[in-house]
Design a protein around this motif. Sequence first.
Motif, mmCIF file in Angstrom:
data_model
loop_
_atom_site.group_PDB
_atom_site.id
_atom_site.type_symbol
_atom_site.label_atom_id
_atom_site.label_comp_id
_atom_site.label_asym_id
_atom_site.label_seq_id
_atom_site.Cartn_x
_atom_site.Cartn_y
_atom_site.Cartn_z
ATOM 1 N N PRO A 11 0.861 -1.282 -0.158
ATOM 2 C CA PRO A 11 -0.229 0.119 -0.053
ATOM 3 C C PRO A 11 0.856 1.226 0.070
ATOM 4 O O PRO A 11 2.049 1.213 0.642
ATOM 5 C CB PRO A 11 -0.677 -0.118 1.318
ATOM 6 C CG PRO A 11 0.193 -0.917 2.225
ATOM 7 C CD PRO A 11 0.786 -1.869 1.243
ATOM 8 N N SER A 12 0.306 2.282 -0.541
ATOM 9 C CA SER A 12 1.217 3.765 -0.625
ATOM 10 C C SER A 12 0.417 4.547 0.578
ATOM 11 O O SER A 12 -0.859 4.932 0.572
ATOM 12 C CB SER A 12 0.766 4.266 -1.867
ATOM 13 O OG SER A 12 1.211 5.350 -1.767
ATOM 14 N N TYR A 13 1.140 4.797 1.526
ATOM 15 C CA TYR A 13 0.625 5.378 2.756
ATOM 16 C C TYR A 13 0.696 6.841 2.493
ATOM 17 O O TYR A 13 0.075 7.637 3.151
ATOM 18 C CB TYR A 13 1.532 4.887 3.826
ATOM 19 C CG TYR A 13 1.230 3.764 4.571
ATOM 20 C CD1 TYR A 13 0.053 3.067 4.816
ATOM 21 C CD2 TYR A 13 2.318 3.113 4.530
ATOM 22 C CE1 TYR A 13 -0.207 1.991 4.992
ATOM 23 C CE2 TYR A 13 2.066 1.240 4.893
ATOM 24 C CZ TYR A 13 0.745 1.319 4.968
ATOM 25 O OH TYR A 13 0.707 -0.175 5.579
ATOM 26 N N THR A 14 1.410 7.625 1.479
ATOM 27 C CA THR A 14 1.306 9.125 1.218
ATOM 28 C C THR A 14 0.161 9.366 0.427
ATOM 29 O O THR A 14 -0.430 10.497 0.617
ATOM 30 C CB THR A 14 2.503 9.177 0.274
ATOM 31 O OG1 THR A 14 2.632 8.193 -0.830
ATOM 32 C CG2 THR A 14 3.796 9.346 0.878
ATOM 33 N N LYS A 58 -2.621 7.678 1.234
ATOM 34 C CA LYS A 58 -3.572 7.764 2.268
ATOM 35 C C LYS A 58 -3.529 8.798 3.513
ATOM 36 O O LYS A 58 -4.239 8.902 4.300
ATOM 37 C CB LYS A 58 -3.529 6.343 2.841
ATOM 38 C CG LYS A 58 -4.138 5.072 1.884
ATOM 39 C CD LYS A 58 -3.865 3.857 2.741
ATOM 40 C CE LYS A 58 -4.552 2.796 1.589
ATOM 41 N NZ LYS A 58 -4.254 1.361 2.359
ATOM 42 N N LEU A 115 -1.400 9.026 5.660
ATOM 43 C CA LEU A 115 -0.739 8.542 6.821
ATOM 44 C C LEU A 115 0.106 9.458 7.824
ATOM 45 O O LEU A 115 1.231 10.020 7.151
ATOM 46 C CB LEU A 115 -0.294 7.077 6.706
ATOM 47 C CG LEU A 115 0.259 6.475 8.044
ATOM 48 C CD1 LEU A 115 -0.847 5.827 8.802
ATOM 49 C CD2 LEU A 115 1.096 5.280 7.601
ATOM 50 N N ALA A 133 1.705 5.969 12.922
ATOM 51 C CA ALA A 133 1.840 4.798 12.311
ATOM 52 C C ALA A 133 2.267 3.369 13.200
ATOM 53 O O ALA A 133 3.049 3.757 13.847
ATOM 54 C CB ALA A 133 2.915 4.955 11.116
ATOM 55 N N GLN A 187 3.388 -0.772 9.459
ATOM 56 C CA GLN A 187 3.397 0.327 8.561
ATOM 57 C C GLN A 187 4.639 0.982 8.459
ATOM 58 O O GLN A 187 5.025 1.308 7.198
ATOM 59 C CB GLN A 187 2.357 1.457 8.742
ATOM 60 C CG GLN A 187 1.058 0.854 8.822
ATOM 61 C CD GLN A 187 -0.052 1.669 9.423
ATOM 62 O OE1 GLN A 187 0.242 2.434 10.306
ATOM 63 N NE2 GLN A 187 -1.187 1.706 8.660
ATOM 64 N N ILE A 213 7.172 0.940 5.186
ATOM 65 C CA ILE A 213 7.839 2.455 4.592
ATOM 66 C C ILE A 213 9.270 2.429 4.491
ATOM 67 O O ILE A 213 9.741 2.831 3.588
ATOM 68 C CB ILE A 213 7.251 3.661 5.572
ATOM 69 C CG1 ILE A 213 5.850 3.819 5.451
ATOM 70 C CG2 ILE A 213 8.059 4.915 5.289
ATOM 71 C CD1 ILE A 213 5.096 4.788 6.593
#
Length: 49
Positions: A18-21, A23, A25, A30, A34, A38
């Motif tokens: 998943p791309s947390y940027t 989302k 986050l 975190a 997570q 990253i």
Amino acid sequence: MKKSFFKFLAKLNKVLLPSYTKKRLDLAKASKIQLAIIGWRYYVTTHAL
């Protein structure tokens, strides 16, 4: 050869992880998993460049 392997891993990460940027986050909130994802994506990206 090493650089092409990391480029392949970077493409695989983009598809699977998943791309947390996107989302939005907050890194302070975190979880450990997570943060590990990253860190892994950062490691692969820096070696692919």
